[in-house]
Design an enzyme around this catalytic site. Structure first.
Site, short mmCIF file in Angstrom:
data_model
loop_
_atom_site.label_atom_id
_atom_site.label_comp_id
_atom_site.label_asym_id
_atom_site.label_seq_id
_atom_site.Cartn_x
_atom_site.Cartn_y
_atom_site.Cartn_z
N LYS A 203 0.83 -1.21 0.00
CA LYS A 203 0.00 0.00 0.00
C LYS A 203 0.87 1.26 0.00
O LYS A 203 0.66 2.19 -0.79
CB LYS A 203 -0.89 -0.03 1.25
N CYS A 257 -3.74 10.61 1.17
CA CYS A 257 -2.99 9.38 0.90
C CYS A 257 -1.61 9.67 0.35
O CYS A 257 -0.60 9.43 1.01
CB CYS A 257 -3.76 8.54 -0.11
N TYR A 313 -8.60 18.94 -3.14
CA TYR A 313 -7.25 18.47 -3.49
C TYR A 313 -7.17 17.93 -4.90
O TYR A 313 -6.07 17.77 -5.44
CB TYR A 313 -6.73 17.45 -2.47
N LYS A 314 -8.34 17.66 -5.50
CA LYS A 314 -8.33 17.23 -6.91
C LYS A 314 -9.72 17.44 -7.50
O LYS A 314 -10.66 17.77 -6.78
CB LYS A 314 -7.85 15.79 -7.02
N1 SAJ Z 1 -1.65 14.79 -9.08
C1 SAJ Z 1 -0.75 15.55 -9.82
N2 SAJ Z 1 -0.34 15.06 -11.03
C2 SAJ Z 1 -0.76 13.87 -11.50
C3 SAJ Z 1 -1.66 13.09 -10.75
C4 SAJ Z 1 -2.08 13.57 -9.53
O1 SAJ Z 1 -0.34 16.64 -9.42
O2 SAJ Z 1 -0.34 13.52 -12.63
C5 SAJ Z 1 -2.11 15.28 -7.77
C6 SAJ Z 1 -3.60 15.51 -7.71
O3 SAJ Z 1 -3.93 16.79 -8.18
C7 SAJ Z 1 -3.86 15.34 -6.22
C8 SAJ Z 1 -2.84 14.30 -5.80
O4 SAJ Z 1 -1.87 14.26 -6.81
O5 SAJ Z 1 -3.62 16.55 -5.51
C9 SAJ Z 1 -3.36 12.92 -5.55
O6 SAJ Z 1 -4.39 12.58 -6.47
P1 SAJ Z 1 -4.53 11.15 -7.17
O7 SAJ Z 1 -5.73 11.20 -8.03
O8 SAJ Z 1 -3.27 10.77 -7.82
O9 SAJ Z 1 -4.68 10.12 -5.98
P2 SAJ Z 1 -5.65 10.03 -4.68
O10 SAJ Z 1 -4.87 10.58 -3.51
O11 SAJ Z 1 -6.98 10.58 -4.91
O12 SAJ Z 1 -5.77 8.44 -4.54
C10 SAJ Z 1 -4.59 7.69 -4.36
C11 SAJ Z 1 -4.63 6.49 -5.34
N3 SAJ Z 1 -3.32 5.85 -5.36
C12 SAJ Z 1 -2.68 5.61 -6.52
O13 SAJ Z 1 -3.10 5.96 -7.59
C13 SAJ Z 1 -1.38 4.87 -6.40
C14 SAJ Z 1 -5.72 5.51 -4.90
O14 SAJ Z 1 -5.66 4.34 -5.69
C15 SAJ Z 1 -5.51 5.14 -3.42
O15 SAJ Z 1 -6.52 4.25 -2.97
C16 SAJ Z 1 -5.61 6.40 -2.62
O16 SAJ Z 1 -4.53 7.25 -3.02
C17 SAJ Z 1 -5.51 6.04 -1.15
O17 SAJ Z 1 -6.55 6.06 -0.47
O18 SAJ Z 1 -4.43 5.66 -0.71
#
Ligand code: SAJ
Length: 424
Positions: A203, A257, A313-314
């Site tokens: 994880k 996360c 945050y997104k």
């Molecule tokens: N972000 C960027 N650039 C990118 C992708 C994301 O700046 O190319 C930023 C987003 O804007 C955001 C942050 O990263 O602020 C995180 O967003 P995310 O969509 O990448 O991930 P989370 O935090 O919503 O969900 C993640 C996921 N983990 C992975 O993709 C490895 C999800 O599968 C997990 O279950 C979740 O964390 C968790 O609960 O751990």
């Protein structure tokens, strides 16, 4: 296993409890927050997640999901409470500890306990197991114990809960197998069995991997800025290479996360986790970088008004945890700027007291700059000409590279894009 007690009814516990209930198990959902219990029993939900309300209502209506404020005896217990981070970037395990303790009086021979909360390596065996054994029962012998992390993406939780592969790490084989039988109730993805510490590490590795990949995209954006290059174009070209997949730069990494979990490695093994640590610092530095870019344009920010579009945050979620957009708002205010904030998903928040307004237009009125901080769907179809007419100066900073820059320029806007050296 036909009775399940889910402790913690947040982003993960609530959908999980509802899924078990709609698949015929008797579920007791527990949350220590009375307001959450009252909201759920009143037929509403306290989180924004597509489709969740319908599933929760169906679960409660079926009589299979009961929501209360303390655990009850069950065949299986699932702990799905938050593991936030302290100010010093160490893991705050208080919720895991108190949730585990709350199960102890109800633990019986043959029970299965599963920890879902994201946790530092060895939490299941070194923290949870000894607490549960205060019951007088022995883990692995009298009751079963496993770690099974949630891996669902906010915004797609219901779909991913069912479809994603699931890892179940038992403290012994019987524990992992019992976990598999339980989750097979609704999980259609592959269920992979391993030991508890491997599952914990899996994880953390997944989110750390993503964090590091976003950090390098952010560093590329800064380099592109230095060398007069458009980072988005450079990334698109580099990504044509069959073994390259660079992620998107942005104003920072938020959520509970990805911006948190890598610190668990840093805390547990600082001598080893140096790349991981550095990536965290790069991503955490993005909000200050965004503000520095504004300073380059505007000089002293004191007294200047900015419209912040999006604070979640997104995109298309209401979650503000660790949001870089919130950090930008605070940094701007510290620099003496006035900030007018609009987020279609956030109507009220103590942290943004007095700053939230109820439309993009209200945020833009009198502003010297519009800051696109989150690519919420509704920000992609704005009335640009109207916004130009209410602003003090038509300037937009697109930190996500999602706006139609030509259209904005045609409406008289000066356009700044993160990772692009000159105006586009
Ligand atoms: N972000 C960027 N650039 C990118 C992708 C994301 O700046 O190319 C930023 C987003 O804007 C955001 C942050 O990263 O602020 C995180 O967003 P995310 O969509 O990448 O991930 P989370 O935090 O919503 O969900 C993640 C996921 N983990 C992975 O993709 C490895 C999800 O599968 C997990 O279950 C979740 O964390 C968790 O609960 O751990």
């Amino acid at each position: 296993m036909s009775d399940v007690c889910v402790v913690g009814l947040g982003y993960i516990g609530l959908p999980t409890a509802s899924m078990f209930a709609t698949h015929g198990l008797d579920v007791v959902g527990v949350d220590v927050n009375q307001a959450v219990v009252a909201t759920l029993n009143g037929g509403d939900i306290h989180i924004e997640e597509p489709g969740l309300k319908t599933v929760v209502q169906a679960a409660i209506r079926s009589g299979c999901l009961k929501v209360v404020d303390h655990p009850e005896p069950a065949d299986a217990f699932i702990i799905a409470v938050p593991t936030p981070i302290n100010l010093d970037k160490t893991a705050d395990m208080r919720y895991v500890i108190s949730a585990t303790e709350s199960i102890v009086p109800h633990l019986r021979h043959g029970n299965l306990v599963i920890l879902e909360s994201t946790s530092p390596p060895r939490t299941t065996v070194d923290l949870v197991k000894p607490i549960l054994e205060c019951s007088g029962l022995q883990a692995g012998q009298d009751f079963l114990l496993a770690y099974s992390p949630e891996r669902v993406l906010p915004g797609q939780i219901l779909h991913e809960l069912v479809e994603n592969s699931r890892v179940i790490g038992g403290i012994n084989c019987a524990s992992a197998e019992a976990g598999r039988d339980l989750y097979a109730t609704f999980v259609q993805g592959e269920i992979v069995l391993t030991d508890a510490t491997t599952a914990e590490m899996v994880k953390l590795m997944e989110n750390t991997y993503r964090d590091i990949n976003i950090a390098i995209a952010n560093e590329f954006a800064r380099l592109a800025d230095r060398f007069g290059v458009n980072v988005w174009e450079a990334i698109a070209i580099a990504n044509r290479h069959p073994r390259v997949k660079i992620l998107q730069p942005g104003p920072g990494v938020g959520g509970h996360c990805i911006s948190v979990d890598p610190w668990f490695f840093v805390e547990a093994a600082p001598d080893i986790a140096q790349l991981i640590h550095q990536a965290r610092l790069v991503n955490d530095g993005q909000p200050a970088y965004v503000v520095a870019k504004l300073r380059e344009r505007f000089g002293d920010l004191r007294g200047k008004t900015f419209a912040a579009l999006g604070v979640a945050y997104k995109p298309d979620v209401d979650d503000l945890r660790e949001s870089p957009a919130v950090e930008i708002v605070h940094l701007l205010r510290e620099a003496g700027a006035v900030v007018q904030v609009f987020d279609p998903y956030v109507k009220q928040n103590d942290n943004l007291d007095g700053l939230l307004v109820d439309s993009v237009e209200a945020a833009a009125t009198g502003a010297a700059g519009l800051l696109l901080l989150v690519q919420h769907r509704e920000f992609l179809k704005l009335d640009i000409a109207r916004l130009a007419s209410v602003m003090q100066r038509p300037f937009v900073f697109d930190t996500r590279n999602v706006l139609d820059h030509q259209a904005w320029q045609a409406a008289g806007f000066e356009v700044l894009v993160l990772g692009v050296a000159s105006e586009s």
